[in-house]
Design a protein around this motif. Structure first.
Motif, short mmCIF file in Angstrom:
data_model
loop_
_atom_site.label_atom_id
_atom_site.label_comp_id
_atom_site.label_asym_id
_atom_site.label_seq_id
_atom_site.Cartn_x
_atom_site.Cartn_y
_atom_site.Cartn_z
N SER A 1 -7.61 -6.99 -10.31
CA SER A 1 -8.75 -6.91 -11.23
C SER A 1 -8.77 -7.98 -12.31
O SER A 1 -9.77 -8.09 -13.03
N PHE B 1 -14.00 5.43 -5.98
CA PHE B 1 -12.94 4.88 -5.15
C PHE B 1 -13.38 4.82 -3.70
O PHE B 1 -14.38 5.42 -3.30
N THR C 1 -12.22 4.98 0.55
CA THR C 1 -11.24 5.39 1.56
C THR C 1 -11.61 4.77 2.90
O THR C 1 -12.77 4.43 3.14
N ASN D 1 -5.37 3.49 -10.82
CA ASN D 1 -5.02 4.18 -9.56
C ASN D 1 -6.03 3.91 -8.46
O ASN D 1 -6.40 4.81 -7.69
N GLY D 2 -6.54 2.69 -8.40
CA GLY D 2 -7.50 2.34 -7.37
C GLY D 2 -8.91 2.84 -7.61
O GLY D 2 -9.75 2.76 -6.71
N GLU D 3 -9.21 3.32 -8.81
CA GLU D 3 -10.52 3.89 -9.13
C GLU D 3 -11.17 3.12 -10.26
O GLU D 3 -10.53 2.81 -11.28
N LEU E 1 0.83 -1.19 0.00
CA LEU E 1 0.00 0.00 0.00
C LEU E 1 0.87 1.25 0.00
O LEU E 1 1.92 1.28 0.66
N LYS F 1 -7.06 6.47 0.80
CA LYS F 1 -7.58 5.78 -0.38
C LYS F 1 -6.92 4.40 -0.55
O LYS F 1 -5.71 4.27 -0.45
N ILE F 2 -7.76 3.40 -0.83
CA ILE F 2 -7.25 2.05 -1.11
C ILE F 2 -6.89 1.97 -2.59
O ILE F 2 -7.74 2.22 -3.46
N GLN F 3 -5.65 1.60 -2.89
CA GLN F 3 -5.23 1.50 -4.28
C GLN F 3 -4.79 0.09 -4.68
O GLN F 3 -4.61 -0.20 -5.86
N GLY F 4 -4.60 -0.77 -3.69
CA GLY F 4 -4.09 -2.11 -3.99
C GLY F 4 -5.14 -3.09 -4.43
O GLY F 4 -5.35 -4.12 -3.77
N TRP F 5 -5.83 -2.80 -5.56
CA TRP F 5 -6.89 -3.69 -6.03
C TRP F 5 -6.36 -4.66 -7.07
O TRP F 5 -5.50 -4.32 -7.89
#
Length: 282
Positions: free
Chosen positions: A158, A258, A260, A172-174, A138, A152-156
């Motif tokens: 997919s 996104f 948070t 970018n986590g979005e 993260l 903000k969480i970005q470590g998704w």
């Protein structure tokens, strides 16, 4: 008078006899010719059948599975080339069809963590489900832009089951929306707080999850917020709690979504516990 008539009829009888003999000879010639060519055709068929079998003898199964090309030693003037070429194509089609059918249900069971498969979805399906990636570090807190509350969480993840993207993108986590409409948006975050014995960190801690929408407006718009104050068990080595929320919202093309949280350091990025998603309702 009688003698003259008999002498005149004799040439006609001779001509008829010659004509009959010619027809007989012609019939015999046609019959002999037919029998000859019939035997020749039969021999050609037997020779061709034997040559077909001969073309297949000595073949290696691995060679039959390889694509047939002229560079592999088969020339157009080779009598076996056409037979081998068609046989190669037929065998490859059967083997590949059976291989795909057998592996469709087995590849996931045999290598669930080593094989990444891209699933195909119908063209009209617009949906996304991204999950936490425990192997992805993260970003530090000071890397976040402070035009929203929380971190903000970005470590998704997919592109590996159970995650998927269908006509929706992630960056970018979005989640990036590509078609306007009403979407059901949801997210769950899993909080895991470890304690150090002898400290007073077991006091109630506020847990917050927020879902934002990014539009052409200068700042992100808050869509949903869920907050809880949880008292951890005094006997537990760590505290566990999860927050889930979801709702239907109007989204336009190129809007972004996104999530948070109040403290990203206590988020457990397990793929089955922390996730975010959206799908088009209408």
């Amino acid at each position: 008078m009688i003698t003259t008539t008999t002498a005149a009829s004799h040439p006609f009888s001779l001509c008829g006899l010659v004509l009959l003999l010619a027809i007989l000879l012609q019939s015999v010639f046609v019959a002999v010719t037919y029998i000859y060519f019939t035997n020749e055709l039969k021999q050609l068929r037997e020779t061709y059948a034997k040559s077909n079998i001969a073309c297949l003898t000595g073949e290696d199964v691995g060679d039959l599975l390889r694509p047939s090309t002229f560079e592999d030693g088969y020339e157009r003037n080779d009598p076996c080339w056409e037979i081998k070429s068609h046989l190669h194509i037929l065998i490859r089609k059967i083997v590949l069809k059976n291989y795909k059918s057998d592996n469709a249900g087995n590849v996931k069971e045999k290598t669930p963590f080593a094989v990444s498969q891209k699933e195909e979805y119908p063209a009209g399906v617009i949906a996304a489900h991204v999950t936490g990636d425990s192997g992805k570090a993260l970003p530090p807190e000071n890397a976040f832009i402070k035009n929203y509350n929380g971190q903000k969480i970005q470590g998704w993840k997919s592109h590996r089951s159970p995650s998927f993207l269908s006509n929706v993108e992630v960056e970018n986590g979005e989640l990036i929306i590509r078609k306007s409409g009403f979407y059901y948006i949801y997210s769950q975050t899993y909080f895991r707080q470890r304690f150090v014995r002898g400290t007073e960190e077991r006091k109630g801690k506020q847990l917050v999850q927020q879902i934002y929408k990014v539009t052409s407006y200068p700042e992100p718009l808050l869509l949903m917020k869920n907050a809880k104050t949880t008292c951890w068990s005094k006997e537990a080595d760590y505290g566990l709690h999860s927050i889930y929320q979801g709702g239907v919202f109007k989204l336009n093309e190129n809007d972004r979504i996104f999530v948070t949280v109040s403290d990203i350091n206590v988020i457990d990025m397990d793929e089955n516990s922390t996730f975010m998603g959206a799908f088009l309702v209408v």
